[in-house]
Design an enzyme around this catalytic site. Structure first.
Site, PDB file in Angstrom:
ATOM      1  CD  GLU A 116      -2.565  -1.294   2.680  1.00  0.00           C
ATOM      2  OE1 GLU A 116      -3.285  -2.271   2.867  1.00  0.00           O
ATOM      3  OE2 GLU A 116      -2.426  -0.375   3.524  1.00  0.00           O
ATOM      4  CE  LYS A 118       4.461   5.419   6.931  1.00  0.00           C
ATOM      5  NZ  LYS A 118       4.273   6.849   7.156  1.00  0.00           N
ATOM      6  CG  ASP A 120       3.446  12.686   4.649  1.00  0.00           C
ATOM      7  OD1 ASP A 120       3.304  12.386   5.852  1.00  0.00           O
ATOM      8  OD2 ASP A 120       4.292  13.495   4.239  1.00  0.00           O
ATOM      9  CE1 TYR A 227      -3.986   2.788   8.105  1.00  0.00           C
ATOM     10  CE2 TYR A 227      -4.015   4.397   6.325  1.00  0.00           C
ATOM     11  CZ  TYR A 227      -3.772   4.074   7.640  1.00  0.00           C
ATOM     12  OH  TYR A 227      -3.322   5.036   8.497  1.00  0.00           O
ATOM     13  CE  LYS A 316       9.174   7.614   6.430  1.00  0.00           C
ATOM     14  NZ  LYS A 316       8.626   8.095   7.644  1.00  0.00           N
ATOM     15  CB  CYS A 410      27.104  40.413 -17.335  1.00  0.00           C
ATOM     16  SG  CYS A 410      27.153  38.691 -17.877  1.00  0.00           S
ATOM     17  CB  CYS A 413      30.515  39.299 -20.731  1.00  0.00           C
ATOM     18  SG  CYS A 413      28.961  40.218 -20.713  1.00  0.00           S
ATOM     19  CB  CYS A 428      23.950  39.916 -19.584  1.00  0.00           C
ATOM     20  SG  CYS A 428      25.348  40.162 -20.709  1.00  0.00           S
ATOM     21  CB  CYS A 434      27.409  37.576 -22.794  1.00  0.00           C
ATOM     22  SG  CYS A 434      27.382  36.760 -21.185  1.00  0.00           S
TER      23      CYS A 434
END
Ligand code: 9MJ
Length: 688
Positions: A116, A118, A120, A227, A316, A410, A413, A428, A434
């Site tokens: 199954e 799990k 959360d 479940y 897990k 930049c 460059c 830039c 560049c």
């Protein structure tokens, strides 16, 4: 009895039955029977009958989901059977040890398990007496929980009455959780109201279940899957977990459809891999896989430990979130010159990999999350998605934490950056001059959806640039096997493969070329639409040149008329196109590509008088012919193929596994055509 009361009672019973069936169909089976308007109308009718004659009210009436008034504190509920947690396996070895212990305990070579996902969320115990939901409780410390009956009644996937034959008393256990879609909606609403947003769906679900006022819980999109069995009276246990879950389903309780049966450890591990791969696409959070010995008699034999059963284990998944320190922020220059912040992190193991860089998106995001250099941050890496800094752990901020600002130059460059008016976006301006932009632009040019040149990755491209071999796309086609072999660690065979890939890519399509050129805001879809509309590169160039003269027009509608006649092209994209095509350097670059041998066929342009002229089509899903071929048929008949569905779309051609576009078409009332219907339309005589 009031006059006509027996009629009212019969009608109320009928309404209860129909509403309960509709809730079960919608929330448990995921197979809606009626639309919201019909459901609401029936519910209102039942409410009216009940308020006219309160004797008609039944505790399991769908009107009673939000019945109770705020309860104050939650009363303690001792669990008749303790709600144990599960032992965890953190790796394959721990899972295999568990399986070995189970096999040895039962004296068997292999065991059948229920597998199954799990969930959360929050574990709950639901008590039904003679089929009626009478009490719901949290897990608490496992011995004593809290009474949250009124809040749980508001979950529409929770039946207020069990279907079929129910025992005098049975407790069913499961998990309450919030699916992603509802979580996103809730957080958007919270933010719009200026309220606190939730960090994750689990916290949001916990908050919702702990509301003092059930009216508030009712507004939260909670879901339930059951479940396990708790205490019971007068109920004969089935032989297996499979049969138990089938019984739950028959009672009308929601059971996770992803549950599966596995024979032996190998099959269990295969299920783990499958769920791990599915995880990013699932509509809710799962944090692992639960394995339960299927045969209930075998569980008796194995027994329970103090906190957890011996017959089950939770394997897990690697955590998707972890804490680490933000060491520094660097700025990266993208293909279009956009300068984006990247987090340098103290390396941390998260989502199954060691992460030391994460995206910070933009400065706006940094301000919104209040991120400082030196902060302890929560990093998230889900599936193959790029890791991101999700939040700051504010109370661990060091005194010397530094704020983050955009650079003025930049980083690649040293050009002065251009900033947006609100100073959150920097760019830039140096274009392909560049080195960072050149690198990114070339990688885009060779990418799969552009020229699709295999074998030239990040590192090789950098070497080609550093060695002065490549300064623009056309240079790639002058790269020889010898020059590649002169670069580090490139063998003869690999070099030859790459040259062959380059050669093959010279034969391309107009759409791929337009996309690969990396014009700002021209994605794959727009490139495709432009190619369909103009058919030839020169026609697009001519339209851009003609439209350039309209750039100064005062009224919006007088600007860029030729480009805006193209579906999906608005004023901004039109301006980008005009700017790009007006640049002589860009035109010289395309010319050099042609000289290098790059070529593409003209695309059949929508004929003005075909049977489909003036009609806009969207193609989606898998059709018997390739998408390009279908588009060509439509275009030859005068139709236009566009990328996205809007009110302006005339038809959506939907093949197999058509998804969101089909849904959108249905929402907007756009005609959806199957393959046969399209063929008929294509054959239709030209309208006069
Ligand atoms: C979750 N969280 O999805 C159990 N669980 O069974 C599933 N938790 C469980 N089973 C016995 N699927 C104790 C807890």
């Amino acid at each position: 009895m009031k006059p006509g009361a027996s009629d009212s009672a019969a009608r109320a019973a009928e309404l209860r039955r129909r509403l309960t069936d509709a809730e079960h169909a919608y929330y448990v089976l995921d197979q809606p029977q009626m639309d919201d308007a019909e459901y609401d109308a029936l519910l209102r009718e039942l409410q009216a009958l009940e308020s006219a004659d309160p004797e008609l009210v039944r505790p399991d009436s769908p009107t009673q989901r939000v019945g109770g008034s705020p309860s104050g504190a939650f009363a303690p509920v001792p669990h008749r059977v303790p709600m144990r947690s599960l032992n965890n396996a953190l790796d394959e070895g721990e899972f295999l040890s568990f399986d070995r212990r189970v096999c040895e305990g039962l004296g068997r070579a292999h065991v059948t398990y229920m597998v199954e996902p799990k969930l959360d969320g929050l574990a709950v115990n639901l008590r039904y007496e003679h089929g009626r939901f009478v009490q719901g409780a949290t897990r608490g410390d496992g011995q004593t929980g809290e009474d949250i009956t009124a809040n749980l009644r508001t979950l529409r996937s929770l039946p207020l009455r069990l279907r079929g034959q129910a025992p005098p008393m049975v407790e069913v256990r499961g998990e309450v959780f919030m699916p992603h879609a509802g979580f996103a909606r809730l957080n958007a609403e919270q933010a719009a109201r200026g309220d606190r947003t939730f960090v994750n769906p689990r916290n949001a679900a916990a908050g919702a279940l702990r509301q003092i006022d059930p009216q508030l819980t009712a507004q939260r999109p909670l879901q339930l899957y059951v479940y396990a069995l708790g205490a019971s009276d007068g109920y004969t246990l089935p032989a297996t977990q499979q049969a138990l879950l089938a019984q739950f389903r028959d009672w009308g309780l929601p059971v996770n459809p992803l549950n599966a049966v596995a024979e032996g450890a190998d099959a269990c591990l295969a299920c783990y891999e499958k769920l791990l791969a599915q995880r990013p696409q699932l509509p809710f959070d799962i944090d692992g896989v639960v394995y339960k010995v299927d045969a209930l008699a075998a569980r008796e034999e194995l027994g329970e430990l103090a906190r957890a059963p011996r017959w089950a284990i939770a394997y897990k998944f690697p955590a998707e979130e972890a804490q680490t320190r933000l060491l520094d922020v660097e700025f990266q220059v993208g293909r279009t010159g956009a300068i984006t912040p990247v987090a340098r992190l103290a390396p941390v193991f998260v989502g199954g990999a060691t992460v030391s860089n994460a995206t910070l998106h933009n400065l706006d995001e940094i301000r919104r999350k209040d991120i400082h250099i030196g902060d302890t941050v929560i990093v998230r890496r889900a599936g193959d998605v790029i890791p991101e800094v999700k939040a700051v752990v504010i109370d661990q901020r060091p005194t010397d934490a530094r704020t983050i600002d955009l650079p003025s130059q930049c980083p690649a460059c040293r050009s002065e950056v251009e900033r947006s008016d609100d100073a959150v976006v920097a760019r830039c301006p140096a274009g392909l001059g560049c080195p960072a932009q050149l690198h990114a632009a070339l990688l885009h040019f060779v990418s799969r959806r552009a020229l699709d040149i295999e074998g030239i990755g990040d590192k090789l491209m950098q070497q080609l640039i550093d060695h002065g071999r490549v300064a623009e796309p056309a240079d790639l086609f002058a790269v020889t096997a010898e020059s590649l072999m002169a670069l580090e660690r490139m063998g003869e065979k690999s070099a030859a493969n790459r040259v062959a890939a380059l050669d093959k890519a010279k034969s391309t399509t107009l759409a791929r070329l337009l996309y690969g050129l990396g014009i700002r805001d021209v994605g794959e879809r727009t490139a495709d639409t432009l190619a369909q509309h103009f058919g030839r590169y020169e026609a697009l160039l001519a339209a851009c040149q003609a439209d350039a003269a309209t750039a100064g027009e005062e009224k919006d509608k007088d600007r860029y008329p030729r480009l805006r006649a193209v579906a999906d092209v608005g004023p901004e994209v039109a301006k980008r196109l005009v700017d790009w095509f007006s640049d002589p350097q860009k035109q010289a670059m395309v010319q050099r590509l042609r000289e290098a041998g790059v070529h593409w066929p003209d695309v059949a342009v929508a004929s003005a008088e075909g049977p489909l002229s003036g009609r806009r089509f969207v193609i989606t899903g898998t059709l018997p012919e390739a998408r390009d071929a279908v588009a060509a048929r439509i275009t030859a008949a005068g139709g236009q193929v566009v990328g996205s569905v809007s009110r302006k779309t005339d038809y959506v051609v939907a093949g197999e596994a058509a998804g969101s576009k089909r849904v959108k078409a249905e929402q907007l009332g756009v005609t959806v055509l199957g393959w046969e219907a399209l063929l008929k339309l294509l054959d239709a005589p030209t309208p006069v």
